[in-house]
Design a protein around this motif. Sequence first.
Motif, PDB file in Angstrom:
ATOM      1  N   ASN A  39       0.832  -1.202   0.000  1.00  0.00           N
ATOM      2  CA  ASN A  39       0.000   0.000   0.000  1.00  0.00           C
ATOM      3  C   ASN A  39       0.865   1.251   0.000  1.00  0.00           C
ATOM      4  OD1 ASN A  39      -2.559  -1.294   0.146  1.00  0.00           O
ATOM      5  ND2 ASN A  39      -2.204  -1.708   2.320  1.00  0.00           N
ATOM      6  N   TYR A  40       0.510   2.180  -0.858  1.00  0.00           N
ATOM      7  CA  TYR A  40       1.212   3.458  -0.939  1.00  0.00           C
ATOM      8  C   TYR A  40       0.546   4.398   0.063  1.00  0.00           C
ATOM      9  CZ  TYR A  40       3.377   7.578  -3.166  1.00  0.00           C
ATOM     10  OH  TYR A  40       4.096   8.726  -3.423  1.00  0.00           O
ATOM     11  N   THR A  41       1.038   4.376   1.301  1.00  0.00           N
ATOM     12  CA  THR A  41       0.393   5.092   2.402  1.00  0.00           C
ATOM     13  C   THR A  41       0.716   6.583   2.397  1.00  0.00           C
ATOM     14  OG1 THR A  41       2.264   4.618   3.857  1.00  0.00           O
ATOM     15  CG2 THR A  41       0.451   3.022   3.838  1.00  0.00           C
ATOM     16  N   SER A  42      -0.077   7.337   3.165  1.00  0.00           N
ATOM     17  CA  SER A  42       0.076   8.797   3.175  1.00  0.00           C
ATOM     18  C   SER A  42       1.430   9.246   3.710  1.00  0.00           C
ATOM     19  CB  SER A  42      -1.046   9.443   3.997  1.00  0.00           C
ATOM     20  OG  SER A  42      -1.038   8.958   5.326  1.00  0.00           O
ATOM     21  N   CYS A 196       1.008  25.145   0.536  1.00  0.00           N
ATOM     22  CA  CYS A 196      -0.380  24.800   0.230  1.00  0.00           C
ATOM     23  C   CYS A 196      -0.406  23.273   0.115  1.00  0.00           C
ATOM     24  CB  CYS A 196      -0.813  25.474  -1.067  1.00  0.00           C
ATOM     25  SG  CYS A 196      -2.564  25.266  -1.454  1.00  0.00           S
ATOM     26  N   PRO A 197      -0.483  22.577   1.251  1.00  0.00           N
ATOM     27  CA  PRO A 197      -0.237  21.131   1.264  1.00  0.00           C
ATOM     28  C   PRO A 197      -1.424  20.270   0.844  1.00  0.00           C
ATOM     29  CG  PRO A 197      -0.704  21.893   3.474  1.00  0.00           C
ATOM     30  CD  PRO A 197      -0.740  23.114   2.578  1.00  0.00           C
ATOM     31  N   ASP A 198      -1.090  19.076   0.394  1.00  0.00           N
ATOM     32  CA  ASP A 198      -2.078  18.032   0.200  1.00  0.00           C
ATOM     33  C   ASP A 198      -2.679  17.714   1.564  1.00  0.00           C
ATOM     34  OD1 ASP A 198      -2.700  14.928   0.312  1.00  0.00           O
ATOM     35  OD2 ASP A 198      -2.753  15.456  -1.814  1.00  0.00           O
ATOM     36  N   GLU A 199      -3.940  17.329   1.582  1.00  0.00           N
ATOM     37  CA  GLU A 199      -4.611  17.054   2.864  1.00  0.00           C
ATOM     38  C   GLU A 199      -3.958  15.907   3.624  1.00  0.00           C
ATOM     39  OE1 GLU A 199      -8.107  14.234   0.853  1.00  0.00           O
ATOM     40  OE2 GLU A 199      -8.605  16.176   1.733  1.00  0.00           O
ATOM     41  N   ASN A 200      -3.209  15.038   2.939  1.00  0.00           N
ATOM     42  CA  ASN A 200      -2.560  13.911   3.606  1.00  0.00           C
ATOM     43  C   ASN A 200      -1.271  14.281   4.326  1.00  0.00           C
ATOM     44  OD1 ASN A 200      -4.394  11.823   2.819  1.00  0.00           O
ATOM     45  ND2 ASN A 200      -3.534  11.892   0.757  1.00  0.00           N
ATOM     46  N   VAL A 201      -0.764  15.490   4.103  1.00  0.00           N
ATOM     47  CA  VAL A 201       0.478  15.898   4.772  1.00  0.00           C
ATOM     48  C   VAL A 201       0.175  16.200   6.236  1.00  0.00           C
ATOM     49  CG1 VAL A 201       2.316  17.616   4.855  1.00  0.00           C
ATOM     50  CG2 VAL A 201       1.443  16.844   2.643  1.00  0.00           C
ATOM     51  N   PRO A 202       0.789  15.457   7.164  1.00  0.00           N
ATOM     52  CA  PRO A 202       0.507  15.653   8.592  1.00  0.00           C
ATOM     53  C   PRO A 202       0.987  17.007   9.099  1.00  0.00           C
ATOM     54  CG  PRO A 202       2.316  14.095   8.292  1.00  0.00           C
ATOM     55  CD  PRO A 202       1.752  14.358   6.937  1.00  0.00           C
ATOM     56  N   SER A 203       0.394  17.454  10.192  1.00  0.00           N
ATOM     57  CA  SER A 203       0.677  18.796  10.716  1.00  0.00           C
ATOM     58  C   SER A 203       2.140  18.987  11.082  1.00  0.00           C
ATOM     59  CB  SER A 203      -0.210  19.085  11.934  1.00  0.00           C
ATOM     60  OG  SER A 203       0.000  18.108  12.944  1.00  0.00           O
ATOM     61  N   GLU A 204       2.799  17.926  11.557  1.00  0.00           N
ATOM     62  CA  GLU A 204       4.200  18.094  11.963  1.00  0.00           C
ATOM     63  C   GLU A 204       5.116  18.380  10.782  1.00  0.00           C
ATOM     64  OE1 GLU A 204       3.513  13.531  11.896  1.00  0.00           O
ATOM     65  OE2 GLU A 204       2.412  15.343  12.502  1.00  0.00           O
ATOM     66  N   LEU A 205       4.663  18.004   9.560  1.00  0.00           N
ATOM     67  CA  LEU A 205       5.461  18.257   8.372  1.00  0.00           C
ATOM     68  C   LEU A 205       5.126  19.600   7.721  1.00  0.00           C
ATOM     69  CD1 LEU A 205       5.586  14.719   6.696  1.00  0.00           C
ATOM     70  CD2 LEU A 205       7.301  15.835   8.131  1.00  0.00           C
ATOM     71  N   ARG A 206       4.283  20.373   8.392  1.00  0.00           N
ATOM     72  CA  ARG A 206       3.922  21.711   7.900  1.00  0.00           C
ATOM     73  C   ARG A 206       4.605  22.815   8.704  1.00  0.00           C
ATOM     74  NH1 ARG A 206      -2.546  21.258   6.476  1.00  0.00           N
ATOM     75  NH2 ARG A 206      -2.525  19.091   5.757  1.00  0.00           N
ATOM     76  N   LYS A 207       5.271  22.432   9.777  1.00  0.00           N
ATOM     77  CA  LYS A 207       5.770  23.414  10.752  1.00  0.00           C
ATOM     78  C   LYS A 207       6.861  24.331  10.226  1.00  0.00           C
ATOM     79  CE  LYS A 207       4.562  20.642  14.806  1.00  0.00           C
ATOM     80  NZ  LYS A 207       5.075  19.848  15.948  1.00  0.00           N
ATOM     81  N   ASN A 208       7.636  23.873   9.249  1.00  0.00           N
ATOM     82  CA  ASN A 208       8.747  24.698   8.759  1.00  0.00           C
ATOM     83  C   ASN A 208       8.310  25.795   7.797  1.00  0.00           C
ATOM     84  OD1 ASN A 208      10.668  23.349  10.236  1.00  0.00           O
ATOM     85  ND2 ASN A 208      11.240  21.950   8.590  1.00  0.00           N
TER      86      ASN A 208
END
Length: 231
Positions: A39-42, A196-208
């Motif tokens: 499976n190609y997971t998020s 402007c992230p994909d909805e699958n990008v978790p919040s911790e990977l948006r912090k920078n």
Amino acid sequence: MSKYRAVSHVIFDMDGILLDTEGVYKKAIATIASRFGKNYTSDIVAKVTGTVERESARIAVTEMKLPMPVEEFQNEFHKLSYDFFRKYGVTVFPGAKRLVHHLSKHNIPISVATSSSQDSFELKSAKHKDFFKLFDHIVCGGSDPEVKQGKPAPDIFLVSASRFPDKPNPEKCLVFEDAPNGVQAAVNAGMQVVMCPDENVPSELRKNATMVVNSLDDTPVEAFGLPELIK
């Protein structure tokens, strides 16, 4: 004092920011993975998004433990994704279209910095030639000899900045990105970055990111000293 610096130039990633292509890439990788019951997971999607094709293949094979060489995966991914692009075409995000036209109208220097190769760019942009004529230049990291390392290395954004006629300092450039790798590349280049992230990008990977938005035309660009986009 604003927490944002005023900028004079804007650099856009392409896939997932200007063009709605990420669905095609996900479909191609998931198709290959499914043959092996994987499976190609998020979380793997987040690691792959924004990387050059060779690195995308390496991450996919490694993370999903696929029983095939990276080169074989890359060749199959390349063929599948190109077939999907030809079959389904690619659309420009409406928010991106509005923002790009707005900046162009106000004579703000703009460029594209994509991890795609030149031939991949030509295929994806074929039906949007007038739109891409609005940009001062296009840097295709997958085939440009000056881009030594792919994102998250800063190379592609530094090269893009250097190709504007007035060669602005990195701190005067604002980047628009959707992928964590791209955000980190912009940060490493010393640039501010709107994500402007994909909805699958978790919040911790948006912090920078300097700022996170749902659509490019939701960006309060005036906070960066650019002309306000009136809806």
